[in-house]
Motif scaffolding. Sequence first.
Motif, mmCIF file in Angstrom:
data_model
loop_
_atom_site.group_PDB
_atom_site.id
_atom_site.type_symbol
_atom_site.label_atom_id
_atom_site.label_comp_id
_atom_site.label_asym_id
_atom_site.label_seq_id
_atom_site.Cartn_x
_atom_site.Cartn_y
_atom_site.Cartn_z
ATOM 1 N N PHE A 115 45.472 35.122 31.292
ATOM 2 C CA PHE A 115 44.472 34.979 30.228
ATOM 3 C C PHE A 115 43.459 33.895 30.617
ATOM 4 C CE2 PHE A 115 47.824 36.678 27.174
ATOM 5 C CZ PHE A 115 47.186 37.898 26.988
ATOM 6 N N ALA A 116 43.959 32.771 31.160
ATOM 7 C CA ALA A 116 43.067 31.690 31.571
ATOM 8 C C ALA A 116 42.184 32.123 32.738
ATOM 9 C CB ALA A 116 43.887 30.456 31.946
ATOM 10 N N LEU A 117 42.768 32.831 33.707
ATOM 11 C CA LEU A 117 41.982 33.299 34.850
ATOM 12 C C LEU A 117 40.920 34.302 34.415
ATOM 13 C CD1 LEU A 117 44.817 33.661 37.517
ATOM 14 C CD2 LEU A 117 42.893 32.057 37.592
ATOM 15 N N ARG A 118 41.234 35.083 33.406
ATOM 16 C CA ARG A 118 40.243 36.012 32.876
ATOM 17 C C ARG A 118 39.086 35.246 32.251
ATOM 18 N NH1 ARG A 118 42.350 40.482 28.726
ATOM 19 N NH2 ARG A 118 42.499 38.649 27.370
ATOM 20 N N ALA A 119 39.394 34.175 31.518
ATOM 21 C CA ALA A 119 38.341 33.346 30.936
ATOM 22 C C ALA A 119 37.488 32.703 32.030
ATOM 23 C CB ALA A 119 38.952 32.272 30.037
ATOM 24 N N LEU A 120 38.107 32.378 33.160
ATOM 25 C CA LEU A 120 37.397 31.775 34.279
ATOM 26 C C LEU A 120 36.604 32.795 35.093
ATOM 27 C CD1 LEU A 120 40.217 29.371 35.528
ATOM 28 C CD2 LEU A 120 38.072 28.699 34.434
ATOM 29 N N GLY A 121 36.855 34.081 34.836
ATOM 30 C CA GLY A 121 36.116 35.130 35.528
ATOM 31 C C GLY A 121 36.621 35.483 36.906
ATOM 32 N N VAL A 122 37.890 35.157 37.215
ATOM 33 C CA VAL A 122 38.412 35.451 38.552
ATOM 34 C C VAL A 122 39.685 36.302 38.539
ATOM 35 C CG1 VAL A 122 37.405 33.369 39.568
ATOM 36 C CG2 VAL A 122 39.713 33.285 38.633
ATOM 37 N N ALA A 123 40.182 36.660 37.351
ATOM 38 C CA ALA A 123 41.443 37.415 37.279
ATOM 39 C C ALA A 123 41.357 38.713 38.083
ATOM 40 C CB ALA A 123 41.791 37.714 35.821
ATOM 41 N N HIS A 124 40.222 39.404 37.999
ATOM 42 C CA HIS A 124 40.082 40.698 38.674
ATOM 43 C C HIS A 124 40.197 40.579 40.191
ATOM 44 C CE1 HIS A 124 36.074 38.910 38.951
ATOM 45 N NE2 HIS A 124 35.830 39.734 39.950
ATOM 46 N N LYS A 125 39.884 39.403 40.730
ATOM 47 C CA LYS A 125 39.937 39.212 42.174
ATOM 48 C C LYS A 125 41.363 39.153 42.690
ATOM 49 C CE LYS A 125 37.201 35.935 43.669
ATOM 50 N NZ LYS A 125 36.484 34.635 43.743
ATOM 51 N N LEU A 126 42.303 38.826 41.822
ATOM 52 C CA LEU A 126 43.690 38.653 42.231
ATOM 53 C C LEU A 126 44.607 39.768 41.743
ATOM 54 C CD1 LEU A 126 43.818 34.841 41.469
ATOM 55 C CD2 LEU A 126 43.988 35.843 43.744
ATOM 56 N N MET A 127 44.322 40.329 40.551
ATOM 57 C CA MET A 127 45.204 41.348 39.978
ATOM 58 C C MET A 127 45.378 42.551 40.895
ATOM 59 S SD MET A 127 44.599 41.637 35.890
ATOM 60 C CE MET A 127 45.302 40.422 34.777
ATOM 61 N N SER A 128 44.307 42.936 41.542
ATOM 62 C CA SER A 128 44.373 44.130 42.396
ATOM 63 C C SER A 128 45.200 43.902 43.655
ATOM 64 C CB SER A 128 42.950 44.554 42.791
ATOM 65 O OG SER A 128 42.299 43.509 43.514
ATOM 66 N N ARG A 129 45.500 42.646 43.959
ATOM 67 C CA ARG A 129 46.213 42.326 45.202
ATOM 68 C C ARG A 129 47.723 42.230 45.014
ATOM 69 N NH1 ARG A 129 43.259 37.310 48.057
ATOM 70 N NH2 ARG A 129 45.027 37.678 49.459
ATOM 71 N N TYR A 130 48.166 42.042 43.758
ATOM 72 C CA TYR A 130 49.588 41.784 43.527
ATOM 73 C C TYR A 130 50.153 42.692 42.436
ATOM 74 C CZ TYR A 130 48.173 37.601 46.062
ATOM 75 O OH TYR A 130 47.658 36.741 47.007
ATOM 76 N N ASP A 131 51.329 43.213 42.686
ATOM 77 C CA ASP A 131 51.970 44.113 41.733
ATOM 78 C C ASP A 131 52.582 43.332 40.571
ATOM 79 O OD1 ASP A 131 51.426 46.475 43.171
ATOM 80 O OD2 ASP A 131 53.124 46.076 44.500
ATOM 81 N N ALA A 132 52.581 43.968 39.397
ATOM 82 C CA ALA A 132 53.136 43.347 38.200
ATOM 83 C C ALA A 132 54.654 43.508 38.163
ATOM 84 C CB ALA A 132 52.518 43.962 36.953
#
Length: 425
Positions: A59-76
């Motif tokens: 949630f914090a990374l999304r507010a910072l605008g960088v979550a999308h850069k990392l989510m695609s690289r790592y599985d949940a």
Amino acid sequence: MSSSAVEAEVVIVGAGIAGLATALALRRAGVGGGVLVLERHAELRATGAALTIFPSGWFALRALGVAHKLMSRYDAYETFQVTNLENGATQVFRFAGRKNSGEIKARPADRKALLEALAEELPPGTIRFSSKLVSINSETAGDGSPDTSVLRLDDGTVIRAKVLIGCDGVYSVVARWLGLSEPVTCGRSAVRGLAVYPGGHGMKKELRQFLTAGLRASMVPISETEVYWFLVNNTVAAAEKEAGADPAKILREVTDNLGARMPAEYLDVVRHSDHKSVSWAPLLYRSPWAILTGPVARGAVTVAGDAFHPMTPDLAQGGCSALEDAVVLARALSRAATPAEGVAAYVSERRGRAAWLVAGAYLSGWVQQGGIDAHGLRGHIVKLFRDLIFYRFIFPKLADTLWYDCGDLLPTPSRSKDKGKKHSE
């Protein structure tokens, strides 16, 4: 030794997760003036090799605008397995059974990738490397203006800052200057490492944990070729002193002594470790009471991340809570009339959650390892509590707190009309 003078609106000490996230958060929130990040090392550090980012962090990374850069690289990961090596029983748990928020789930991530994702969003020159802070003084203006923090670096450079934020870790110079109590050991230590399989490890993508008397070990694949692992032990001072910072000695201690009862698959992961990623250190924390009542701020000076609330890693919230701090602090500064008011609002909002996370992490670690030096009947009771009550009833409640949303960073309308305004104006 060179000597120079530098003026800065905001100085952040430390270019770890908390420092970089705070710098980016201030930029996103529209807080005007220059932001300077001081890092004592010559480059970005990747201490800890990897971490698990829970929803609170995303949630914090999304507010910072960088979550999308990392989510695609790592599985949940939605579940994890806990195996009791003393009786062979394995239990499967959900991180947060009642929560569901699309892609916002727990994911392991490479620490260096997170730091780079944050750093590359900052303007060139924001981070000043090889800059070690050695002293802090407060300078009061005679005209009633806010105090200025005067920082001296080891190369003789003097920096004057309107806002000072200590993100300099467990042994924070800024926290010590504020008068916060020193972190204390919890009686446990942790060995951490990153195993590398160039040809691929072929493991199932799940988080696995193993428990036995005085030990808690875990391993989790973070990519097709890398597996992050750790082993938490009741502190063995003599062995830790003997191994020191020598990766070979540390790994030998894990495979031959501490982790000798661990499954063969876990020991294989340990043996594949990249020596540069291996560390063994005591687990420190600041008491929740000190966090609730201690001097976390003085005027426009405060701390964030481990400098504020060092905690044991048993809820995996060290990095996540640092990201939360960054968002809340930047938002508070962007909406306040003065830096001191913004800092006060930040501290007021963060004290309670920080103290709760520290207490929850301590309890989680103590219970899961069967208590520190709990033997005989007492140790048996602690283990029964862990297996029959903690995992079934208490852990789900703790897991729900990992879904905390710290909110966004949108500046207030008045601030967005004047993004270049400085707090000192």
